[in-house]
Design an enzyme around this catalytic site. Sequence first.
Site, PDB file in Angstrom:
ATOM      1  N   ASN A 209      42.863  30.853  34.627  1.00 39.40           N
ATOM      2  CA  ASN A 209      41.640  31.324  35.648  1.00 39.40           C
ATOM      3  C   ASN A 209      42.341  31.790  36.952  1.00 39.40           C
ATOM      4  OD1 ASN A 209      38.989  30.357  34.611  1.00 39.40           O
ATOM      5  ND2 ASN A 209      39.635  28.369  34.937  1.00 39.40           N
ATOM      6  N   ASP A 305      34.620  18.236  30.431  1.00 39.75           N
ATOM      7  CA  ASP A 305      34.128  18.815  31.562  1.00 39.75           C
ATOM      8  C   ASP A 305      34.839  17.287  32.392  1.00 39.75           C
ATOM      9  OD1 ASP A 305      32.881  18.656  34.200  1.00 39.75           O
ATOM     10  OD2 ASP A 305      31.438  20.138  33.240  1.00 39.75           O
ATOM     11  N   ILE A 306      35.769  17.700  33.395  1.00 42.09           N
ATOM     12  CA  ILE A 306      36.223  16.255  34.124  1.00 42.09           C
ATOM     13  C   ILE A 306      35.402  15.972  35.274  1.00 42.09           C
ATOM     14  CG2 ILE A 306      38.160  15.665  35.699  1.00 42.09           C
ATOM     15  CD1 ILE A 306      39.657  18.280  34.222  1.00 42.09           C
TER      16      ILE A 306
END
Length: 398
Positions: A209, A305-306
């Site tokens: 990203n 999804d942390i």
Amino acid sequence: MEQARQKRIVLGITGGIAAYKAAELARLLVKQGIEVQVAMTEAACHFITPATMQALTGRPVLVNQWDAADNGMAHIDSSRAADAIVIAPATADFIAKLAHGQADDLLSTLCLARNCALLVAPAMNKQMWGNPATQRNIEQLERDGVALLGPASGVQACGEEGMGRMLEAEQLAQDILAVFQPKLLSGVKVLLTAGPTYEAIDAVRGITNRSSGKMGYALAQAALELGAEVVLISGPTALNKPHGAQVVNVSSAAEMFEAVKQQVADAGIFIGVAAVADYRVAQASEQKIKKGDGSLTLELVPNPDILSYVAGLPKPPFCVGFAAESEQLHEHARAKRQAKRIPLLAANLAQAAIGTDDNELALFDDTGEHVLPRADKLTLARQLMLHVLKLYQPGAKQ
Ligand code: CTP
């Protein structure tokens, strides 16, 4: 900033043209109720006079270690009484002295004899700043726990443009005052994720990203200033470790998730700033994939999804999420806060923030939206931490 009252700072001025900015800095600090004791090198006196600094601070300026007027112990007395020593401007020469622990004049002796924080605001021509010797010395100072204020990039006194310009007095005063923040998060563990993740495709390629990590690192710094125990789980970035933070370096989202799981149990606050890749390659190849004639299809599978995991724990820490959106900021941010069931979400437009030094944020909590206007990322981070402090209730199930 009331808390800064009664504090005592030794303002060290060394011989660079930016010395004229030290007069304004002294004025701003005195205005904040800080007692300012100026100490100047002989070279600094060529750029600005002790009389100017004395008039602004109301105190005689220290220049000569052999001055018969004191008891010959000015360096010990001054550093004993100080809450912080600030060197502004700090020349390349003075930085070299500090890095090597030299003490051949009053100011350098005072720095060596200190028992308080040392803050250094470099000011020099871009070639001097970029010189490997200066960079080595700067790294040494960072390792020694010296806080660096700047430098900035811009037009220089020599007419060139580049890195090495001293920060403006206003900015320096703000950074110095931050050192005196009350330690409101003392005893609280703040766990952060920052930077991008890197999902391997094969031995040499990957998906990542666009994230510099600057906002996450600034938040770690702001939490440290408030006295928190800071653990920063960081994807690959080019940033220096915030002094005093425990940094866990990770690469992929899976590694980040594991590190968070190991660290979260005793965290009071969790701030997910990382730009976590939502997907990873189902079967990353151990060897480099060779070019073929046709197209290549990669199968992607979702990453955990942390933030949602942490927020869903039976006794979660106070959770703060970030949202970088490319459009419809407010709608997406509100929906994201609800979907992740977190008390606070900070949102920004991705195109306004990635890789830049400043940003603007909209905070969403139970009471609505709060705008933090455009500022550098450290200023925003401090404001965001103050907002967290308003909402965070230690020991409560968040
Ligand atoms: N986050 C996370 N783990 C993930 C994805 C996101 O912890 N696998 C966290 C980020 O650190 C950030 C917040 O969730 O605090 C929002 O991330 P974002 O990617 O914007 O949200 P998503 O839920 O992934 O939504 P989308 O990508 O569809 O916008």
